[in-house]
Write an enzyme that holds these catalytic residues in place. Structure first.
Site, mmCIF file in Angstrom:
data_model
loop_
_atom_site.group_PDB
_atom_site.id
_atom_site.type_symbol
_atom_site.label_atom_id
_atom_site.label_comp_id
_atom_site.label_asym_id
_atom_site.label_seq_id
_atom_site.Cartn_x
_atom_site.Cartn_y
_atom_site.Cartn_z
ATOM 1 N N ARG A 76 -13.735 -8.272 1.379
ATOM 2 C CA ARG A 76 -12.312 -8.024 1.123
ATOM 3 C C ARG A 76 -11.501 -9.295 1.394
ATOM 4 O O ARG A 76 -10.509 -9.567 0.729
ATOM 5 C CB ARG A 76 -11.818 -6.857 1.993
ATOM 6 C CG ARG A 76 -12.366 -5.496 1.563
ATOM 7 C CD ARG A 76 -11.840 -5.089 0.187
ATOM 8 N NE ARG A 76 -10.406 -5.190 0.158
ATOM 9 C CZ ARG A 76 -9.567 -4.225 0.574
ATOM 10 N NH1 ARG A 76 -10.043 -3.064 0.964
ATOM 11 N NH2 ARG A 76 -8.256 -4.404 0.533
ATOM 12 N N HIS A 91 -7.230 0.870 -6.517
ATOM 13 C CA HIS A 91 -7.447 -0.015 -5.365
ATOM 14 C C HIS A 91 -8.108 -1.297 -5.884
ATOM 15 O O HIS A 91 -9.289 -1.557 -5.646
ATOM 16 C CB HIS A 91 -8.323 0.695 -4.337
ATOM 17 C CG HIS A 91 -8.287 0.089 -2.965
ATOM 18 N ND1 HIS A 91 -7.521 -1.021 -2.640
ATOM 19 C CD2 HIS A 91 -8.927 0.447 -1.813
ATOM 20 C CE1 HIS A 91 -7.698 -1.319 -1.354
ATOM 21 N NE2 HIS A 91 -8.534 -0.444 -0.832
ATOM 22 N N GLN A 109 -10.140 -3.765 -3.631
ATOM 23 C CA GLN A 109 -11.452 -3.243 -3.269
ATOM 24 C C GLN A 109 -12.445 -3.512 -4.400
ATOM 25 O O GLN A 109 -13.588 -3.921 -4.157
ATOM 26 C CB GLN A 109 -11.354 -1.734 -2.992
ATOM 27 C CG GLN A 109 -12.650 -1.116 -2.538
ATOM 28 C CD GLN A 109 -13.078 -1.625 -1.169
ATOM 29 O OE1 GLN A 109 -12.312 -1.583 -0.219
ATOM 30 N NE2 GLN A 109 -14.303 -2.109 -1.051
ATOM 31 N N ASP A 159 -17.186 7.435 -1.511
ATOM 32 C CA ASP A 159 -15.982 7.254 -0.699
ATOM 33 C C ASP A 159 -15.668 8.613 -0.084
ATOM 34 O O ASP A 159 -16.255 9.636 -0.473
ATOM 35 C CB ASP A 159 -14.835 6.746 -1.605
ATOM 36 C CG ASP A 159 -13.542 6.439 -0.831
ATOM 37 O OD1 ASP A 159 -13.591 6.311 0.411
ATOM 38 O OD2 ASP A 159 -12.482 6.330 -1.480
ATOM 39 N N ARG A 190 0.888 -1.178 0.000
ATOM 40 C CA ARG A 190 0.000 0.000 0.000
ATOM 41 C C ARG A 190 0.912 1.210 0.000
ATOM 42 O O ARG A 190 1.704 1.398 0.933
ATOM 43 C CB ARG A 190 -0.903 -0.013 1.239
ATOM 44 C CG ARG A 190 -1.624 1.302 1.470
ATOM 45 C CD ARG A 190 -2.716 1.213 2.499
ATOM 46 N NE ARG A 190 -3.895 0.582 1.922
ATOM 47 C CZ ARG A 190 -5.125 0.663 2.433
ATOM 48 N NH1 ARG A 190 -5.341 1.340 3.552
ATOM 49 N NH2 ARG A 190 -6.138 0.065 1.849
ATOM 50 N N CYS A 236 -16.537 1.842 0.477
ATOM 51 C CA CYS A 236 -15.375 0.981 0.761
ATOM 52 C C CYS A 236 -14.925 1.098 2.206
ATOM 53 O O CYS A 236 -14.231 0.201 2.692
ATOM 54 C CB CYS A 236 -14.227 1.343 -0.178
ATOM 55 S SG CYS A 236 -13.694 3.055 0.016
HETATM 56 N N1 CP Z 1 -11.334 -0.119 2.199
HETATM 57 C C1 CP Z 1 -10.078 -0.182 2.669
HETATM 58 O O1 CP Z 1 -9.104 -0.374 1.928
HETATM 59 O O2 CP Z 1 -9.975 -0.041 4.025
HETATM 60 P P1 CP Z 1 -8.640 0.121 4.855
HETATM 61 O O3 CP Z 1 -8.009 1.439 4.455
HETATM 62 O O4 CP Z 1 -9.067 0.103 6.295
HETATM 63 O O5 CP Z 1 -7.713 -1.008 4.527
HETATM 64 N N1 NVA Z 2 -9.877 6.788 -1.252
HETATM 65 C C1 NVA Z 2 -9.509 6.356 0.074
HETATM 66 C C2 NVA Z 2 -9.767 4.901 0.229
HETATM 67 C C3 NVA Z 2 -9.468 4.340 1.584
HETATM 68 C C4 NVA Z 2 -9.676 2.858 1.642
HETATM 69 C C5 NVA Z 2 -8.038 6.685 0.326
HETATM 70 O O1 NVA Z 2 -7.217 6.517 -0.578
HETATM 71 O O2 NVA Z 2 -7.728 7.126 1.437
#
Ligand code: CP
Ligand code: NVA
Length: 297
Positions: free
Chosen positions: A281, A122, A125, A213, A95, A253
């Protein structure tokens, strides 16, 4: 050939269907005696726990490391760290702030690299979202999906997946925060079933699923005040949901900010799929890992 999942478009539509089938199948011990590296430059709840448990359910051992502990491009170059980890692990998942970090990893890794969220996309997701919609809203090729708010990493991956599987996408985003002309063309080249609008009410008209989101993604905290102003009027509340198709479902999400992109009434109400979506997930993580291991063998 080593396969990676950095974007949903790294898969063909047939492969995406295969990932979904592998996801919903019982777990197999494909990782027996093997490790999976999980590298996080940003916080996480769902992604860390679902990936760790998917690895355990597949007989492997997850190793979680914060990005700053490895010191990507600080303590050592991304490429050196990746080549070393590929000697210990069957999969490397990351990530990252910059999507280029996962593309650099994939370029030098002898094992599959999974994007666990970047500023661009993502994909894990989106696989979970497809599984959830299939289960609770109907076959994807019968669905009109509205995305309200910020066209971000989650929106891009969701749109790619929905279009690849025969559904249609309607965006309701403020000026400057929707897909731009080049991005709209790119999505329409996947499938010409995309509409864009500044008006959230027209975007949700006829939608079977309304997805949103946060307005402030991780890494955008400095823009928070400006963004909250730009997005006021884009909260998914009961009034907006009443313009969608009868029986329309709501998706998020998570993490969710009640009173901002979604009202508490919608987020916690009977139309909301946010909790089963989050649970999928784990389903999706198993399918993605199984697909990459088998496709790379
Ligand atoms: N939706 C998602 O990726 O959640 P987290 O940021 O908690 O992993
Ligand atoms: N768009 C958000 C998603 C979190 C799971 C971010 O990137 O923070």
């Amino acid at each position: 050939m080593t396969r990676h999942l950095l974007d949903i478009t790294d898969l063909t539509p047939g492969e995406l269907r295969q990932v979904v089938s592998l996801s919903v199948a019982p777990p197999r011990p494909l990782l027996s005696g093997k490790g999976v590296a999980l590298i996080f430059e940003k916080p996480s709840n769902r992604t860390r726990h679902s990936m760790e448990m998917a690895v355990v359910q597949m007989g492997g051992h997850p190793v979680y490391t914060r990005g700053e502990e490895i010191g990507l491009d600080a303590r050592e170059p991304v490429e050196d760290a990746t080549r070393i980890l590929a000697g210990y692990h069957a999969v490397i998942a990351a990530r990252v702030f910059s999507h280029s970090t996962v593309t650099r990893m994939a370029a030098c890794s002898s094992v599959p690299v999974v994007n666990m969220l970047s500023d661009r996309s993502h994909p894990l997701q989106a696989v979970a979202d497809i599984i959830t919609m299939r289960e609770h809203a109907g076959p994807i090729d019968s669905l009109r999906v509205a995305w309200i708010g910020d066209y971000n990493n989650v929106a891009r991956s969701l749109a790619e997946a929905v279009l690849m599987l025969g559904g249609s996408m309607a965006f309701g985003c403020p000026d400057g925060f929707g897909p731009d002309a080049a991005e709209t063309d790119r999505l329409r080249a996947i499938a010409d079933r995309v509409t864009t609008s500044k008006d959230p009410v027209s975007a949700v008209a006829g939608a079977n699923v309304v997805h949103t989101d946060t307005w402030v993604s991780m890494g955008q905290e400095a823009e928070s005040a400006e963004r909250l102003k730009m997005f006021s009027g884009y909260c998914v509340d009961e009034k907006l949901m009443s313009s969608a198709a009868p029986g329309a479902r709501f998706m998020h999400c998570m993490p969710a900010y009640r009173g901002k992109e979604v009202s508490a009434e919608v987020m916690d109400g009977p139309r909301s799929l946010a909790i089963p979506q989050g649970h999928h997930r784990l389903t999706a993580a198993r399918g993605v890992i199984a697909f990459l291991l088998e496709a790379s063998a």
